[in-house]
Design a protein around this motif. Structure first.
Motif, short mmCIF file in Angstrom:
data_model
loop_
_atom_site.label_atom_id
_atom_site.label_comp_id
_atom_site.label_asym_id
_atom_site.label_seq_id
_atom_site.Cartn_x
_atom_site.Cartn_y
_atom_site.Cartn_z
N LYS A 209 11.30 34.11 42.63
CA LYS A 209 12.61 34.49 42.12
C LYS A 209 13.08 33.52 41.03
CE LYS A 209 15.99 35.76 44.68
NZ LYS A 209 17.02 35.73 45.74
N ALA A 210 12.86 32.23 41.25
CA ALA A 210 13.25 31.23 40.25
C ALA A 210 12.46 31.43 38.96
CB ALA A 210 13.03 29.83 40.81
N MET A 211 11.18 31.78 39.10
CA MET A 211 10.34 32.01 37.92
C MET A 211 10.86 33.17 37.09
SD MET A 211 6.38 33.30 37.78
CE MET A 211 6.92 34.94 38.32
N VAL A 212 11.18 34.30 37.74
CA VAL A 212 11.64 35.49 37.01
C VAL A 212 12.90 35.19 36.21
CG1 VAL A 212 12.54 37.84 37.28
CG2 VAL A 212 10.54 37.12 38.58
N ARG A 213 13.76 34.34 36.74
CA ARG A 213 15.05 34.05 36.10
C ARG A 213 14.98 32.94 35.07
NH1 ARG A 213 18.50 34.15 41.74
NH2 ARG A 213 18.37 36.40 42.10
N ASP A 214 13.86 32.24 34.99
CA ASP A 214 13.73 31.11 34.08
C ASP A 214 12.91 31.52 32.86
OD1 ASP A 214 13.36 28.76 32.74
OD2 ASP A 214 12.42 27.67 34.42
N PRO A 215 13.53 31.65 31.67
CA PRO A 215 12.78 32.08 30.49
C PRO A 215 11.74 31.07 30.01
CG PRO A 215 15.02 31.44 29.90
CD PRO A 215 14.96 31.46 31.40
N MET A 216 11.74 29.87 30.57
CA MET A 216 10.70 28.91 30.24
C MET A 216 9.50 29.05 31.18
SD MET A 216 11.95 27.76 27.57
CE MET A 216 10.62 26.62 27.16
N GLN A 217 9.62 29.95 32.16
CA GLN A 217 8.49 30.28 33.03
C GLN A 217 8.02 31.72 32.82
OE1 GLN A 217 8.39 28.68 37.18
NE2 GLN A 217 10.54 28.24 36.83
N LEU A 218 8.95 32.62 32.55
CA LEU A 218 8.61 34.02 32.33
C LEU A 218 9.59 34.62 31.34
CD1 LEU A 218 7.15 36.73 33.09
CD2 LEU A 218 8.83 36.97 34.92
N ARG A 219 9.07 35.27 30.33
CA ARG A 219 9.94 35.97 29.38
C ARG A 219 9.23 37.21 28.87
NH1 ARG A 219 10.36 31.76 24.40
NH2 ARG A 219 11.03 30.43 26.12
N ALA A 220 10.02 38.17 28.44
CA ALA A 220 9.48 39.42 27.91
C ALA A 220 9.89 39.59 26.46
CB ALA A 220 9.98 40.60 28.74
#
Length: 400
Positions: A209-220
């Motif tokens: 969940k933290a990854m999905v919300r962190d654009p430095m870990q996941l971005r589209a």
């Protein structure tokens, strides 16, 4: 920390081409890159001019090399089934999966995405890559894959609470510790929710969940053309991404040419003694028109990519791509103001007729388009009743 890039957009807008160019660009910058392809078929191998399969392979798309892998669901199923059986054997005295083999299993709908998600998690946690470029169908199914992490958390948390609040649980709780200890062949104490396996799952979901919300870990990034339908679908996917908290960092607009332009380009190529040289010096390369996309995707940054009749000419695309790893400055999916007891959700592609807000007990659910999202509220607002909601300039503002 590994950054995952994924691309959204209507079919035929060039997502895979952009993904390959992105992998090449990041590799040129000295980053360790893994291109993960989730669409089976020969397309990726043809574009890369290399055989890419379920084993990580080193490839070269016209410059620095990078790693690539194509996810095959059957192979992932076999691998994860064996892991499950080994895990079960650690905890159960008489494992009941031991007589079932992965090769016997059929792939049920939806399993592809969960297996792909787990594979990406494992590649991320291996710490072998600085960036993972995720080449997927880029549609609602792709968004549900990323949103499933929050969904699992909700189901686990909600049913755990319902179960623990029940009279049945209170009646049997004194017996749970010795029973689970016997079943798991261990000397564990406490209830089933405090077992190592359960805690490990909770920790994994929390990290996801933290990854999905962190654009430095996941971005589209939304990939589109200047076609009206492609722009409309891209904007819809942008809004759906906001629903699950996934940051869309920008829009990439691919240039397309009509039949007349194609004919002109072909005629020019036929009268040129060296077609490759003509293309490489810039002949017949045109940029996309950004007028409609800039208006539709404001305030996201919009980047135009060139069209080239040579599908293996990567450098113009690489040069035109934006900085894909910088800190992004785009509207957050959700912002909370505890002082005013309000929550703001940015839903740019929807209007108030497309958004539904419901509350069942402490759970507040927002439904927009084909996505349903349970809000994660801070302690100051958790459990409070919704007192009002309004839709204003692309924001759903909820008051408590």
């Amino acid at each position: 920390m590994t950054l995952i890039l994924t691309f959204l957009g209507k079919g035929g807008t060039g997502r895979s081409t952009v993904a390959i160019a992105a992998a090449q660009k990041l590799s040129d910058e000295g980053k360790r890159v893994l291109l993960v392809n989730q669409e089976t078929g020969p397309g990726l191998s043809l574009q890369l001019n290399a055989v890419v399969g379920p084993t990580v392979t080193e490839v070269n798309a016209g410059g620095q090399s990078f790693k690539a892998v194509q996810l095959h669901t059957a192979a992932l199923l076999d691998e994860n089934w064996e892991k499950l059986k080994n895990f079960e054997a650690q905890y159960l005295r008489d494992p009941f999966f031991k007589a079932v083999y992965g090769q016997e299993l059929s792939v049920v709908p939806g399993m592809d995405d969960f297996l792909a998600l787990n594979a990406i998690r494992e590649y991320t946690e291996s710490k072998q890559y600085d960036v993972i470029v995720h080449d997927s169908p880029g549609n609602q199914a792709n968004l549900r894959m990323w949103g499933a992490i929050g969904g699992v958390d909700w189901y686990f948390r909600r049913f755990k609470q319902v179960f623990q609040d029940s009279q049945f649980y209170r009646s049997i709780s004194p017996f749970i510790a010795p029973i689970t200890g016997a079943v798991l062949s261990s000397s564990s104490t406490g209830d089933i929710w405090n077992q190592p396996a359960t805690q490990s799952l909770e920790e994994m979901v929390a990290k996801g969940k933290a990854m999905v919300r962190d654009p430095m870990q996941l971005r589209a990034y939304v990939v589109t053309t200047d076609d009206d339908m492609a722009i409309a679908q891209g904007k819809y996917l942008w809004s759906a991404a906001q629903q699950i908290g996934l940051t869309v960092a920008g829009t990439i607009v691919n240039a397309i040419v009509n039949a007349t332009a194609n004919a002109t380009a072909n005629a020019t190529a036929n009268t040129t003694t060296n077609t490759t040289d003509a293309v490489s010096t810039g002949d017949n390369i045109a940029l996309a028109d950004l007028t409609a996309a800039t208006k539709a995707f404001a305030p996201l940054p919009v980047t135009a990519l060139p069209y080239s009749p040579n599908k293996h000419l990567w450098q113009p695309l690489i040069t035109a791509l934006p900085d894909l790893t910088k800190v992004v400055d785009v509207p957050r999916a959700m912002s909370i103001d505890t002082a005013s007891s309000t929550v703001k959700l940015f839903l740019p592609g929807f209007d108030k007729t497309q958004v539904k807000l419901t509350q069942y007990g402490p759970e507040v659910t927002v439904e927009a388009g084909d996505q349903r999202h349970n809000l994660s509220l801070p302690p100051a607002l958790k459990g409070r009743s919704v007192t009002g909601a309004k839709f204003q300039e692309g924001y759903l503002i909820i008051s408590f």
